[in-house]
Design an enzyme around this catalytic site. Sequence first.
Site, PDB file in Angstrom:
ATOM      1  N   TRP A 325      28.456  16.672 -38.885  1.00 46.19           N
ATOM      2  CA  TRP A 325      28.693  16.073 -40.199  1.00 46.19           C
ATOM      3  C   TRP A 325      29.541  14.814 -40.079  1.00 46.19           C
ATOM      4  CZ3 TRP A 325      33.345  15.207 -42.768  1.00 46.19           C
ATOM      5  CH2 TRP A 325      33.243  14.860 -44.118  1.00 46.19           C
ATOM      6  N   HIS A 326      30.463  14.800 -39.113  1.00 44.17           N
ATOM      7  CA  HIS A 326      31.356  13.659 -38.971  1.00 44.17           C
ATOM      8  C   HIS A 326      30.648  12.425 -38.420  1.00 44.17           C
ATOM      9  CE1 HIS A 326      34.494  16.743 -39.455  1.00 44.17           C
ATOM     10  NE2 HIS A 326      35.276  15.743 -39.825  1.00 44.17           N
ATOM     11  N   GLY A 327      29.579  12.587 -37.707  1.00 44.85           N
ATOM     12  CA  GLY A 327      28.905  11.401 -37.191  1.00 44.85           C
ATOM     13  C   GLY A 327      27.782  11.736 -36.241  1.00 44.85           C
ATOM     14  N   PHE A 469      32.526   8.340 -42.388  1.00 40.41           N
ATOM     15  CA  PHE A 469      31.824   9.615 -42.451  1.00 40.41           C
ATOM     16  C   PHE A 469      31.165   9.820 -43.800  1.00 40.41           C
ATOM     17  CE2 PHE A 469      35.554  10.743 -39.588  1.00 40.41           C
ATOM     18  CZ  PHE A 469      34.892  10.286 -38.475  1.00 40.41           C
TER      19      PHE A 469
END
Length: 469
Positions: A325-327, A469
């Site tokens: 989800w962060h990248g 993000f």
Amino acid sequence: MLFPTLGFGLFFLAVYSLAWLLRGSNEWRKIVLLIASWIFYGAWDWRFVLLLIASGFFNWGVGRLIGLAGDDERRRKLLVCLGVALNLAVLAWFKYYNFFMEQAEALLRSLGWERDLALMQVILPVGISFFTFQGMSYIIDVYRRQTRVAGLLDMTLLMSFFPHLVAGPIVRASHLVPQFRSVPEISRGMAAMGLLLIVWGLFKKAVIASELATRFVDPVFFDPAAYSSLDLVLAAYGYAVQIYCDFSAYSDMAIGLAALLGYRFPHNFNQPYRARSLQDFWRRWHISLSSWLRDYLYIPLGGSRHGLARLCLALMTTMLLGGLWHGANWTFVIWGALHGGVLAAERLWRDFRPEGWPKLPPLLGIILTFHLVTLSWIFFRSASFGDAIAYLGGIAGGDWTTTILTPLGLVLILAGMSLHYLPRDGTQRLAVRVRTMPAALVGLAAGLAILVIDAMRPEGVAPFIYYQF
């Protein structure tokens, strides 16, 4: 448009004035806040305002259809699956398309099939992960009958509201929409708390996080081979302090801005570096995301209800997807895997600790947890897996006698860590005192504090880390 800038200050002053001038008409007040939020978001790229609007309309429409489906469970389930799938498709297109194409191309080459796949320069809309997760949580909660169907204006404002739009906290519909339905009120206590949180967040971001980033952390992570092992270790500690002060500063300012407009956001941080275990850490760090992952991923995957093996699988899956989800980078996947693995190990140790073995002393638990988190931050911060390995290799063998860290940098690292041992209700206590002071004196004190912070901070304003993000 960044919070710690003069431009945003003037923007918020105008929005604040209009919002309270229109308090007699709650609908017009919300319309002004919605338009202001689109202007705020459009300051980055006006094209993506249409994406934000479309996302709000879509999630409102799906929620309404689920509500109209009544007791038709088959139709309700089909609608919620469609809503979640389309939200994820939008997120995947903008955030992960090139990443997945690059992995597919590498796999084909490893199999001996040389072929170039279609890569495109897809621009990542700011905050897409946050407002997409917010939309999904709304339609899932409507499906679960945990929240009422929202009106179109309330739903689009929920997803677009500028204080939390680009970096959270992820405020759920069940928390914020009921506040939108009634005319907001602001007390002296809310105003005092809001001002304190904004000034405190500004200090953490502009002084501690920015100074550490520009003077020490960024140069060391950019070229770790040029620095000593001691510098690499200190820069890892520095980044742990930087990311906490940076992200918690955004959350504090978002909560403070919302409070000045008459709305309450949930807290997002609770002194995470004093956690005694990684499970405790995730109860304190980015609380809105960790609770989102728990409620919409970990529990539906089985949680602790289907045995230890299923629990460990759910933990690993949740943290791997939380990392992704962060990248779109393997470093985030590895970061998530490290956290998932340690969380599973903690649970196994709790269940199978040999009889008679003592529990870990609290202080040792805090030290161990902090260093595990700091180790994982190296992967989180590094541009690639190779860079992270090179960084760790530099720590393993090198010079431990020299450092470029200035006395000010050391003081800021120690100060950032000491924040976790201040009284937890310190801000509330101070707000109780501030609310009894004359308004003119409070305004003057806040203005002077901002001027002092502006004089202390380095040149320029770097975006908040979680903007990416």
